[in-house]
Every structure is written in C-alpha cells, then in structure tokens.
Motif scaffolding. Structure first.
Motif, PDB file in Angstrom:
ATOM      1  N   ALA A  64       0.842  -1.181   0.219  1.00 52.04           N
ATOM      2  CA  ALA A  64      -0.055   0.177  -0.028  1.00 52.04           C
ATOM      3  C   ALA A  64       0.893   1.034   0.009  1.00 52.04           C
ATOM      4  N   MET A  65       1.738   1.207   0.844  1.00 50.62           N
ATOM      5  CA  MET A  65       2.793   2.334   0.582  1.00 50.62           C
ATOM      6  C   MET A  65       3.441   2.615  -0.464  1.00 50.62           C
ATOM      7  N   GLN A  66       3.845   1.689  -1.387  1.00 51.31           N
ATOM      8  CA  GLN A  66       4.220   1.670  -2.591  1.00 51.31           C
ATOM      9  C   GLN A  66       3.508   2.414  -3.612  1.00 51.31           C
ATOM     10  N   VAL A  67       2.076   2.023  -3.420  1.00 52.49           N
ATOM     11  CA  VAL A  67       1.194   2.674  -4.339  1.00 52.49           C
ATOM     12  C   VAL A  67       0.876   4.186  -3.879  1.00 52.49           C
ATOM     13  N   LEU A  68       0.990   4.445  -2.587  1.00 58.54           N
ATOM     14  CA  LEU A  68       0.909   5.889  -2.260  1.00 58.54           C
ATOM     15  C   LEU A  68       2.140   6.546  -2.794  1.00 58.54           C
ATOM     16  N   LEU A  69       3.339   5.879  -2.498  1.00 62.29           N
ATOM     17  CA  LEU A  69       4.479   6.833  -3.042  1.00 62.29           C
ATOM     18  C   LEU A  69       4.494   6.736  -4.839  1.00 62.29           C
ATOM     19  N   GLN A  70       3.722   6.013  -5.422  1.00 60.35           N
ATOM     20  CA  GLN A  70       3.804   6.080  -6.721  1.00 60.35           C
ATOM     21  C   GLN A  70       2.721   7.007  -7.261  1.00 60.35           C
ATOM     22  N   ARG A  71       1.652   7.452  -6.425  1.00 61.62           N
ATOM     23  CA  ARG A  71       0.642   8.215  -6.876  1.00 61.62           C
ATOM     24  C   ARG A  71       1.306   9.613  -6.510  1.00 61.62           C
ATOM     25  N   ARG A  72       2.017   9.834  -5.349  1.00 59.97           N
ATOM     26  CA  ARG A  72       2.425  10.917  -5.233  1.00 59.97           C
ATOM     27  C   ARG A  72       3.949  11.495  -6.064  1.00 59.97           C
ATOM     28  N   GLY A  73       4.253  10.612  -6.473  1.00 57.98           N
ATOM     29  CA  GLY A  73       5.371  10.845  -7.527  1.00 57.98           C
ATOM     30  C   GLY A  73       6.781  11.176  -6.783  1.00 57.98           C
ATOM     31  N   VAL A  74       6.829  10.535  -5.512  1.00 56.99           N
ATOM     32  CA  VAL A  74       7.970  10.802  -4.663  1.00 56.99           C
ATOM     33  C   VAL A  74       9.013  10.417  -5.131  1.00 56.99           C
ATOM     34  N   SER A  75      10.348  10.856  -5.276  1.00 57.92           N
ATOM     35  CA  SER A  75      11.641  10.363  -5.749  1.00 57.92           C
ATOM     36  C   SER A  75      12.305   9.678  -4.657  1.00 57.92           C
ATOM     37  N   LEU A  76      12.766   8.579  -4.760  1.00 63.56           N
ATOM     38  CA  LEU A  76      13.205   7.685  -3.945  1.00 63.56           C
ATOM     39  C   LEU A  76      14.658   6.967  -4.818  1.00 63.56           C
ATOM     40  N   PRO A  77      15.536   6.618  -4.006  1.00 65.91           N
ATOM     41  CA  PRO A  77      16.800   6.087  -4.325  1.00 65.91           C
ATOM     42  C   PRO A  77      16.550   4.606  -5.388  1.00 65.91           C
ATOM     43  N   LEU A  78      15.880   3.923  -4.641  1.00 61.45           N
ATOM     44  CA  LEU A  78      15.422   2.526  -5.003  1.00 61.45           C
ATOM     45  C   LEU A  78      14.117   2.259  -5.110  1.00 61.45           C
ATOM     46  N   PRO A  79      13.203   2.859  -5.970  1.00 63.29           N
ATOM     47  CA  PRO A  79      11.751   2.625  -5.925  1.00 63.29           C
ATOM     48  C   PRO A  79      11.403   1.026  -5.744  1.00 63.29           C
ATOM     49  N   PRO A  80      11.852   0.019  -6.414  1.00 65.14           N
ATOM     50  CA  PRO A  80      11.040  -1.055  -6.326  1.00 65.14           C
ATOM     51  C   PRO A  80      11.516  -2.096  -4.960  1.00 65.14           C
ATOM     52  N   LEU A  81      12.390  -1.325  -4.246  1.00 61.57           N
ATOM     53  CA  LEU A  81      12.894  -2.117  -2.998  1.00 61.57           C
ATOM     54  C   LEU A  81      11.774  -2.701  -2.039  1.00 61.57           C
ATOM     55  N   LEU A  82      10.730  -1.801  -1.943  1.00 62.42           N
ATOM     56  CA  LEU A  82       9.635  -2.083  -0.952  1.00 62.42           C
ATOM     57  C   LEU A  82       8.789  -3.120  -1.450  1.00 62.42           C
ATOM     58  N   GLY A  83       8.549  -3.104  -2.797  1.00 60.52           N
ATOM     59  CA  GLY A  83       7.796  -4.246  -3.382  1.00 60.52           C
ATOM     60  C   GLY A  83       8.541  -5.552  -3.232  1.00 60.52           C
ATOM     61  N   TRP A  84       9.722  -5.686  -3.359  1.00 61.04           N
ATOM     62  CA  TRP A  84      10.688  -6.812  -3.246  1.00 61.04           C
ATOM     63  C   TRP A  84      10.572  -7.292  -1.764  1.00 61.04           C
ATOM     64  N   LEU A  85      10.715  -6.333  -0.889  1.00 63.40           N
ATOM     65  CA  LEU A  85      10.636  -6.920   0.491  1.00 63.40           C
ATOM     66  C   LEU A  85       9.205  -7.428   0.847  1.00 63.40           C
ATOM     67  N   ALA A  86       8.054  -6.672   0.152  1.00 66.62           N
ATOM     68  CA  ALA A  86       6.895  -7.399   0.445  1.00 66.62           C
ATOM     69  C   ALA A  86       6.542  -8.728  -0.057  1.00 66.62           C
ATOM     70  N   GLY A  87       7.186  -8.897  -1.424  1.00 65.48           N
ATOM     71  CA  GLY A  87       7.114 -10.203  -1.921  1.00 65.48           C
ATOM     72  C   GLY A  87       7.811 -11.295  -1.053  1.00 65.48           C
ATOM     73  N   GLY A  88       9.071 -10.723  -0.266  1.00 64.75           N
ATOM     74  CA  GLY A  88       9.803 -11.696   0.339  1.00 64.75           C
ATOM     75  C   GLY A  88       9.014 -11.946   1.586  1.00 64.75           C
ATOM     76  N   LEU A  89       8.374 -11.034   2.213  1.00 64.54           N
ATOM     77  CA  LEU A  89       7.406 -11.117   3.450  1.00 64.54           C
ATOM     78  C   LEU A  89       6.425 -12.233   3.205  1.00 64.54           C
TER      79      LEU A  89
END
Length: 591
Positions: free
Chosen positions: A123-148
């Motif tokens: 859900a946080m990934q969706v929020l960051l994507q919609r707000r267009g927040v610039s991050l150093p490694l955007p897919p990291l939280l998605g990868w961690l979610a898959g790992g969890l």
C-alpha cells in the motif's frame, strides 16, 4: 520515551508553521528516534520477535506516510529507509520463527503478521507512486513485500496450511500487483510463487507416497496459483515461468497419482502431456512458446527414463476382450504415435522460426524409427527378428513412404538391412566354425529372411534414389553411408546377402552337401556378376569356388559314404562345366 517523542513531534509541528525548516526537520527526526526507542523498550514485554518487528514496521510506514503528506523530502527518504530496514528485520525474524517451529497457533499468528506487513508495504508503494515521490531505489519495498509473503506462507505457516494459504495470499497480491502496478511488487510476488512451488515439491518428494485426496489438497492450490500467474502475467518471462511451474505440477501429479495404480501409467501420461504441450504452442508467443516446447521435450525425456527403468523390463499383461497383450506394447505404439504427431505437426509462424524447433523437429523421424525398432526387438522372438528387420528395411526404402517423410529414410533402410543380416548371422552362426544344427524354427526363419533380403536387394535397384542419396540430410554419418551406397550399390547390398546365404546353408543342411551348396551359390554369384557387369562379384565367386575345391579335396575326400561323396564330386564338376560354358558364352561382357 513515548511522552518525549510526542513532545518532540509537537515541537516539530510548531516549527513547521513558524520556525526555521532545519528546526522542524530536527524535531521530526528526534521524535521518530524516540518513538523507535519506545517501541524497542517493550521487547522484554513483547517476547514475540516478529510481532515487535511488525509494530516497528507499522510505525515506520506511518512516519513515511506523514512525511509524504507534508511534502518533506528529507523526512520521506529517512522514513523510506527506516521502512525498508524494518521490513528486512521482519523477514529475518520470520525466518527465525520458521526455524524454531512453535505451536500451530503461534505459526499462524506470525504468518499473519508477515502478511499484514507485506500488505502495508505494498500500500505504501502505491501511495509513493501516486504522489510521485523521488526515491533512491523505488522497487525495494515491493521486493521486500514479496519476500515477506514468501516467508510467511511458505516457511512460517503450518505445513497443512501452506498450499491453501499461499494460493489465497499470493493470488491476492498478484491481482493487486497487476491492477495498481506498484514498483517491484509483481517481481517480488513472482519470485515468491516460484519459491512456494519449489518448497512444495520438495515436501511432497520427501514425504511420498501420499493418499490421493491429500495429494490433491497439496498440489491443486499450487496448480491454480501457477495458472493464475500464467493468465495474469501477460506476455513475457513471467508467463513463461507460470507455464513452467504449471507443467512441472502436471508432471508430478501424474507421477504421484498414477504410479500407485500401475507404475506403467506415468510414462504413458507423460507422452500425452508432451503431445498436448506441443499442440499448445499454436496459441502462444514469445517466451511462453519456448517454455511450452521445452516442457514437451522434458516430458519426452521423462518418458524415456521411465521406459528404460520401468516400462521396458515390464511383462505386465492387459486384457482387451479375448486378447491379452503386453502393456509395454501399447505404450510403445502410443510413443510411436506421439513421434508421428511431432513429425507432422504444423508449427505456427513463431514456432517455425524458432532455432530450437528447427533443430528438434527433424529428430522426430529418428524417434519414430527408434520406437519401431525397440518394439520389434522387444516383441518379436529371436529367430524371427531378422525377418522383422528385413520387412522394416523394405518399408523404409519404399518411394511412397519416402515422399511422405524424407530421403534419409532410404539410408536408414539400408542400415536396417545390414542389421537384419547381422542378426541372422549372429543367430545362426554364433559358434563358428562348427556351425551347429539350428532348430526348425531358426531354419524356417532363416530361409524366410533370405527370401526377403533378396527381395530387398532387387527392390533397391528400382526404389533407391541414387541422385539424392549422397545428401540425405540429418546426421553427418548418413551422408557418408548414402554416398557410398549410391556409388557402389551392388557391393554394399550384395555382399552381406552372399554371406547370409552361405551361413544359412551351413546351418540348415547336411555338412556332406555343404561343398555342393556353396559351389552352387558361387555359381549364382558369378552369374549375377555377369548380368550386372560387376567384376567384383565375379572375383568373389572365383575365390569362393577355390575355397570349395579345397574343401572338396581336404574334407569331402574323407567322407565314409561313398555314394554321397560321388554325388558331391559330380555336382561340383557339372557346376564347373556350366561355369566354363558361361565364361565362353559371355566373354564380351568381361572387360
């Protein structure tokens, strides 16, 4: 600590309204630090490590959400890194819980914490994507979610719950990832699905055999999950992975479900799956097309291993009405039919241009021929195998069949003819030079084989395509054989027949008449050399006549039966006189 954190956050809020920016940033960082310290201080009270890590992850994500809402770039980056670290700690604590293996209720609780943490991160990934927040490694939280998700459903959850729980949780995440497309989540869930299948297969292999219903309860959710990945992934590698997982699920399912009924059934089922996978390539594209072709070949390889280990040595009988036939014969016929399906399969445009298909498709002809030869070797009794091989050789050189398949079929026909002659020689003269008397069946089979081999040599004079034979395609040795047969057809086909006739005569008749019979054969070979204008045949015949004369003087002179000795001498003399007349009559043909 919590009170101090609340005070720091209130001060930061006031600083953002009227104070300098650096003061608001400092108060926010101090407040977040105090909140984390307050949570970590509860560790002695919350003995469950994953639960504490989940609470820390929740707080870090809340901090990140607040920072994003207020538009603070530095605080957003800090919150993002804290959330990523908290997610990694939660995954590690889940691995630790999986190793400890507590009671089922505690395992379900830990799996729930990990799943909720993965959902919050997605859900946080969706929020960051919609707000267009610039991050150093955007897919990291998605990868961690898959790992969890992978740790929670595959390793932490109780074993009886894993398949069903993986289907529900991973399926939901997969659908969400396809709909909202947060960075990294689709790749993370895809890897989690692959890990789920691998762990499930290892568990099933380690604890086999399984009752059918329990096995279906374990395999069916994995199969549905692989199908869901195939359908929702679209074109590309993920669809190919889904198809590969689905194919392995199907292959293992037929093995574990059908083997208790009969060990021969999995091999037959793999043949059908191979044909189905090849037929499915008509509706596939790209990587999925390659995976389907690979699955078809993998099923064929599995059948080959099963045939060598289980099906080939089996003598199990199947009742078909009033007949009883070997189950092995039916499976061999099915294998030949699958090979013919592969040879005549009309590939789509994408498959036709695939290099692997271009390399594999011609080999289906060899596979069919190998299947027929294995069938003949296993189902025909030893004395009649030369007859079966010769009939197969005649069939292979038939022009109608060659037009339907390929010219190299005639080369294989010549090779099978040589094999028929070799089988006949081994069967009749295995104890040379004593030539023991063969049984009645062997003598009859030998005469029938000689007649068919003579028919083969005669048929080859009309049927062999000498122009195309030197370049038959296929394996390089075929061109070597085809070229030599095309240049010296009479020698490569005639000499094996002459040797076979000599051995059949030696094994089927009285030794006292052997000299006369061999002399008659030499006379026939000489006559054939005259008709065909083949000097090599005449030289062979003369050498044979010389050997017969030596045998006449060295062996037949010692025979006790005077009448039989006279018959042999008179017969050999008449044949020599006929040969002399033949030489004078056709002297013009000798050049």
């Amino acid at each position: 600590l919590a009170a101090a954190a609340a005070a720091a956050l209130l001060l930061g809020q006031g600083a953002r309204r009227g104070g300098p920016r650096w003061l608001a940033l400092g108060d926010g960082l101090v407040g977040q630090t105090l909140v984390l310290a307050a949570l970590l201080s509860l560790a002695p009270l919350i003995a469950d490590g994953p639960l504490l890590a989940g609470v820390v992850l929740l707080e870090s994500l809340l901090f990140l959400a607040i920072a994003v809402r207020e538009g603070s770039g530095p605080l957003s980056r800090v919150g993002w890194w804290l959330s990523a670290a908290a997610g990694a700690v939660l995954a590690l604590s889940g691995l630790g819980a999986a190793l400890l293996r507590g009671d089922p209720v505690n395992q379900l609780q830990t799996a729930a914490v990990l799943t909720v943490g993965a959902a919050l991160m997605a859900a946080m990934q969706v929020l960051l994507q919609r707000r267009g927040v610039s991050l150093p490694l955007p897919p990291l939280l998605g990868w961690l979610a898959g790992g969890l998700v992978a740790v929670g459903t595959v390793l932490v959850a109780p074993e009886d719950w894993r398949s069903a729980l993986s289907l529900v949780v991973m399926g939901a995440f997969l659908v969400a990832a396809r709909r909202w497309r947060p960075p990294g989540l689709l790749n993370g869930i895809t890897v989690a699905i692959a890990l789920c299948h691998g762990a499930g297969w290892l568990t099933l292999l380690a604890q086999a055999p399984w009752p059918p219903l329990l096995l279906l309860a374990r395999l069916l959710p994995l199969t549905v999950l692989a199908l869901l990945l195939t359908v929702t992934a679209g074109d590309g590698r993920r669809q190919g992975l889904g198809m590969a997982l689905l194919g392995v699920d199907a292959g293992l399912a037929v093995l574990w479900l059908l083997e208790p009924i009969s060990p021969l059934l999995p091999g037959a089922a793999w043949l059908l799956l191979s044909a189905a996978a090849l037929a499915g390539t008509r509706w596939l594209r790209g990587g999925a097309l390659r995976v389907a072709l690979g699955l078809s070949l993998a099923y064929l390889a599995a059948f080959g291993a099963s045939f060598l280990v289980v099906i080939g040595p089996s003598q199990e009988l199947v009742t078909l009405g009033v007949l009883q036939v070997r189950a092995r014969l039916l499976i061999e016929l099915l294998a030949i039919a699958v090979g013919l399906h592969g040879w005549f399969f009309r590939a789509g445009p994408d498959l036709a241009w695939l290099p692997s298909w271009k390399a594999v498709q011609p080999c289906f002809l060899e596979a069919v021929l190998l299947g027929v030869m294995v069938l003949l070797q296993g189902e025909i009794s030893a004395p009649w195998r030369p007859v079966a091989w010769t009939l197969l050789a005649l069939l292979l050189v038939c022009p109608a069949l060659v037009r339907r398949f390929a010219i190299r079929l005639q080369v294989y026909g010549v090779i099978v003819y040589w094999l028929a002659v070799a089988t006949l020689l081994v069967g009749l003269s295995i104890d040379l030079p004593s030539f023991p008397a063969a049984t009645g069946a062997a003598q009859t089979a030998g005469l029938v084989a000689i007649a068919l081999q003579t028919a083969f040599v005669l048929a080859c004079r009309r049927w062999l395509d000498l122009e195309r034979l030197p370049d038959p395609g296929g394996w390089p040795p075929l061109a070597w054989v085809g070229g030599r047969v095309a240049r010296r057809r009479n020698l490569w086909l005639g000499h094996p027949l002459f040797i076979a006739v000599a051995v059949v005569l030696a094994s089927g008749y009285d030794r006292a008449l052997l000299t006369l019979l061999w002399t008659a054969e030499a006379f026939a070979v000489y006559l054939l050399g005259v008709v065909l204008r083949e000097p090599q045949f005449r030289r062979v015949a003369l050498v044979g006549l010389g050997a017969c004369l030596l045998r006449l003087l060295a062996i037949d002179m010692a025979q006790a039966d005077l009448g039989l000795r006279g018959l042999v001498f008179v017969g050999v003399g008449l044949l020599l006189l006929a040969l002399n007349a033949l030489v004078h009559r056709f002297r013009s043909r000798f050049g």
